[in-house]
Every structure is written in C-alpha cells, then in structure tokens.
Design an enzyme around this catalytic site. Sequence first.
Site, PDB file in Angstrom:
ATOM      1  N   GLU A   1     -33.966 -17.928 -53.777  1.00  0.00           N
ATOM      2  CA  GLU A   1     -34.941 -16.904 -54.122  1.00  0.00           C
ATOM      3  C   GLU A   1     -34.838 -16.424 -55.571  1.00  0.00           C
ATOM      4  OE1 GLU A   1     -37.437 -15.820 -52.146  1.00  0.00           O
ATOM      5  OE2 GLU A   1     -36.765 -17.389 -50.776  1.00  0.00           O
TER       6      GLU A   1
ATOM      7  N   SER B   1     -74.942  -2.736 -41.637  1.00  0.00           N
ATOM      8  CA  SER B   1     -75.717  -1.892 -40.725  1.00  0.00           C
ATOM      9  C   SER B   1     -74.865  -1.146 -39.723  1.00  0.00           C
ATOM     10  CB  SER B   1     -76.754  -2.744 -39.982  1.00  0.00           C
ATOM     11  OG  SER B   1     -77.769  -3.153 -40.866  1.00  0.00           O
TER      12      SER B   1
END
Length: 743
Positions: free
Chosen positions: A137, A407
């Site tokens: 990492e 809507s």
Amino acid sequence: MRLPNASQIVTQVKRAALAFDAWVNASLYDSGRSGSEAYGRFRERMNVFAFRGWKRVVLDLTSEGVTIGTGGGILMLALAQPAFNLTSDNWLKAQDLAVTFLDRYGTEVGRRGIKHDDSLKLDEFPEIMIRALVSTEDRRFYEHWGIDPIGTLRAVVSNSRGRGNTQGGSSITQQLAKNLFLTNERSLERKINEAFLALWLESHLTKNEILKLYLDRAYMGGGTFGAVAAADYYFGKPLKDISLAEAAMLAGLFKAPTKYAPHVNLPAARARAADVLHNMVEAGFLTEGQIQTALRNPATPVTRTRDITADYYLDWAFGEIKAMADAGKFKNDRVLTVKTPLDVPLQKRADEVVADTLRKFGDQYDVDEAAMVILDPDGALRAMVGGADYGESQFNRATDALRQPGSSFKPYVYAAALASGVFKPDTTVVDSPVCLGNWCPQNYGRSYSGRQPMWLAVAKSINTIPIKVSIALGKAVGIKGDFQAAKAGRVKIIETAHAMGITTPLVDSVSLPIGSAEVRVIDQAAGYAVFANGGKRATPYAAMEVKNSSGEVIYRHSDEKPEQVLSTGVVADMNYMLNKVVEEGTARRVQIEGVKIAGKTGTTNAYRDAWFVGYTGNYVGAVWYGNDDHTSTNKMTGGSLPGLTWHDVMETAHKGIELKPLPGLKDGGRPAAQAKADDAAPGSQPGASGKLSRRSFEVIGGLTGLFRDVAPAAPAGFKPGAEGPAGGSFAEGNRPAGRFATP
C-alpha cells in the site's frame, strides 16, 4: 485711537496673502531639494545591491518566486479550510464510540466504532502483516510526510506499463484521512480535502499511530472492519496467529475488499496474495526463497456463505448515533447498544433485487448504480441500499448523493396547491403551452391534451400543469404577472417540500416545479411518508432505543412527537391522485394484487436519473437508478427499473402482514369524504349504482381470471405507462443551467 479705513485693510490682507504664498513656495522648494538629496543618497546606497548578468536573473527569479509563493500560500490556505473544518480538538475522542446494533427483534446485526479495533496494540500485530501492508500500500510510508510524490509517480509508471498488480497512488495516511473524515465520492474536492487532512494527521500523530488506526479502521469485506476482525472472519483465528500466506491475502484486501475477498472469489484472492508476496521481496522485507512456501501453499479461508449485510444501513445509523452523542443526548456514555427498526429479511430482499436487476439489465440500460430506502410511515428505517457494491464503494447514494428527482418532485407542488384551497383533485386544468420569459416546458411526446381534471394531469405526469399551478399560487396572494406570480408560487412549493422532509437547499429556478432541484433518496422517502401517515413529518431514524453499558435505557424515539405538516384532507386528496398514478398512469407496473399503492415516477433530462417513490399503508419506498458520473442511461425511465425494483421488493414485504389502508381513502380509491358524500346523494340506494364493488370484482377475478388485466378506462389519447423525459422541455437555446426534470 484712529481706526484703519477700508483701503488699508485690503492692503494688509493682500500683503498677508503674498507672504503666505511666498512661505508655501519656499517650503515646497526646500522639501523638493531635501527629497532630491535624500533620493540621491538612497540611490548611492542601493547601487551596492545592483546586479547584472546571471546575478540579475537569479534575483528576478527569486523575487517572482516569492510573489508567486505568497499567492500560492494564500490559495492553499483557502483550499485547506474545508478540510480542516472537518477536524476538531477532540476529533480522535469523537471516534471512540462503541456501538452494538440490534435489529427490530433484538438480534445483533453489527458493530461500529472502537469495539472493532482495540483488541491488539500495534506491537502485538505480527510483523509479517505490517510488512505485507506497507510493501503493497505505501512502501515509503516511514519516509514521506503524508503525501508521497515518488510513490505516486512509481504507481503511475507501473500502471501505465500494464502490470497485473496495479498500484494505487494514495499513501496510507491519505487513505486513513478518507476513512476517518470523508466518503468514497470520486471528486476533485474530496481528493483536495484528503491531501490536506493527510498533512494534518501527520502533524498530529506519529507514524505508528497512523498505521494502527489504518489497520483498525479499513473495510476488509464481509462486513468486517480492521485486520483483527478480518483474520477471525476469513481464517477463524486471532490475527497474531496468521501465517505468511494469510497475511498476504489480508493485505491484498485493503484497497479492493470485495474484488479480492476469498469467500467471494478465492482464485482472485490468491492471485492478489501472490502479488503482495512479490511486493515484499521488491521492498527488501523477504527473499525469493522465503516466499516459496507461501506461494506453493496459498491461504485457504474457512467456509463462509455470502451473507448479505446491512453495511450502508449501519454506517448511516452510526452517523446518527454520533450526531446524537455530539448533541449531548447520551451524556458521557460511550459504550452503547442501539435497537434499530432494521428488518433483516426485507434488507436482504432489497439487496438481492437491486443486485439482480443491475446484473440482468445494467448493460441493456447503461446503468451502474442504484439506491433504495424503505421506511415505516413514521420514518423508521426498515432497509437501505446505498449502491451496487459496498466493498467497491462505501459512498452511500441513498443518503449522500444529490440527484434531480424529475417528476417525482411534483407531489410537493400539488400538495402546496391543495393546501392553498385553490385546487381540488377534480379542479379542471388546461394542458396547453405556457412560457415564463423565454423558457417553455413541453410534455413527453411534445403534445398537449387540453382540459382535464387535475388528478388526470398527475397520472399522466404532464409538465405544463405544475408550472401553471405555481403561477396560480402566486396570483392567489395578489401577485400580478405570470413571471412574478410563478416566483411567489415556487416559494410556497419550496416551503411545503422542506416542511415535508426535504433537507437540501432547493435552488429556485423556473423549472423547479418539474423537478430540477437536487434532492436525496432518503429525503424523498421521508417526504412521501407524510402522505402515508396522515400528514405528520416523518424524519428518518435508525435508533428506536439506546442503552448504555449498564443496560439502562437512555433514549427512546417514541418519546418524540411528530409535527403535523399537512391536513388530513390534503393527505386524502393526494393519496387519491397518487393512487391514480399507479392504477391508471405512469406507474402501472408497480401494482401488487390486493394492495392499495400510491406513488410517482420520475425521469430527468437525457435519461440521467430514474426514480419511483411509492407507498402503501404499511411501507414507503424510494428507488433511484443512475450513474455516479451523471452520464445518460439508455432511455431508462422511472416506470422501468425503479418501478420493477419497488414492485419486487414490496411484493415480498407485504406477504403475510395485515394490510393497512391509505389514510383518507376507502377501498374504491376515493377520498373518504367524497365517497361518503356520493353514497349519501339524494335518491341513491346502496348497491344501486349498477357497479361492482372492489371486493366483488376481486372475487369474480379470482374465480374466472378473466378480469385480472382489466384496467379502468382511460381518456382518449392517454397511453398508460408512458413516461419519460421530454427531450424538448426547454425552448431551444433557452435552457437554464443544469439538468431539468421531466415525467
């Protein structure tokens, strides 16, 4: 004594003025000469600093550098403010809540907070675990200052060469900053905040403290957080007892926990573990010979089923508990047990339906993401789906994403109209062209259907009528002129939407009544819950009851009293109209046999967002489908995947329960007051209308099956189920900024 005459006075004044002028001139001359002499001396001294040639170039570059650096520093300070505002003096203490969550029946369903990660100190972590993590990492973790330009460059070069073991550019500190303070939203703002927070963490914590927090807080798949929980979940053993092969497999989970989870895809997990082992050799932690045994004998996880977890739900619930703790509702108690309204079977069904729908139809409709919220009518959170894959992205689209509702926003418009007393469901409205300035909305199909009752305009999701309603609301309070009246009407609509549960600021634009302002999925569910519960505000909640570490109840949601925001008459009329949407309008696909349903579809411009928000007397559900990058789908409408998802989840939810009626409606679907008036009409006799009752119709349908698909007659020109964006809703060349809403 002899006084001077007038001529003498004039002569004296002239002499005084001449003297003053001479003094001024002399003073200016003396000052100029002194200034010239001072400037000359200054130039003589500054000549010492005069440079030519390469020295002049260096001086100019340095000067420019200082100027640019000062400006850049001011800019960086401005950019850093939003990030630093996320922190506080007690930020680490704020993380120390230990919360155990129970479902509605009292069964433990998960934990959040410090209980996940305080079982081991860093010096008790196996060295192979730390080396596996750092080598994969953030290889330069102990050398950089929170941001690693060299590591980022190396990752870019490695990935550009197409290696199988792609590398990330974020440091461990940056990833921790994201886990602690931010979301997984992919945006430039988030990356900027992440960088500044990484620097802030580096200045407040040691490297080992940062590493410990990262090992404890990272999501590891399978509903687990932290390496300690992951070792127990995947291998059934304490972290300190794991082997090299198991450490490599765990280290491979940090950035892609779902993709490489061994209980989901064991071959991929083992391939990733092999990459981690080779990374440990490249970093100098191990030799090729030391990893051969682990390569030949890869880790094998214990048998785990792919349990569907409520991670999005629990994340949101934990956020609610933290907010309540910050507000002082729990005093000094930090170890809590929270009973939630979570319905585990319903949660599993929602997860399954969303996953299956995206798998089957995602490519067809070019859609990648979805969100769903299911509430009880009082706001109790039954289930939540925040995205397609929690392991891939913990960003909760149900609670944090802002999308245009289309809507599905119109019910707030009609609720405001009914509350004003100007409109009723049967009020005649005219579907015809309307313009506000140079903006002219159009309907789906670009046609107009003329005079009709308002309930039919709702069922057909006509775009012009909400605009005309906004104008009428303004004129009802004395505003003249369509443009100004519409603006005043929109103010009333916004007030109604906020009162019903919309928490986001609603941008006032001419297209707001047809859904151009962005909202959240959970807010839509809360807003429609007002219709389902008889008019009371239904703030979503996940904490029914909270106990402290001694088992003492310190909070009950039932002690809070909801506010009445709509009258029962308005609710009855809205339920009547929104039920027509389901039975005769754009949402006929969501019908469930024997269950009275109301709701509204929504589809936005270019088919970017599709919604269905619906409810029964028992549940409220809001469903959204779309893409994180706002790209268009392949003509997906609210009546398609959202309606299908709502139907499939709610059909299961309503099996075996006592069905509650929609407030204010009788079985026939009319408002109770209207039905009572009709039943009592002069000369009427019970049952003399010549029409079958709803129950009789169902009995006959059950015996013969002949009427199962019969629908009420629709007016000429009305196409049931038709719903979609009006591609020309804005007059060509006159579109307001942003996406606009359509049916």
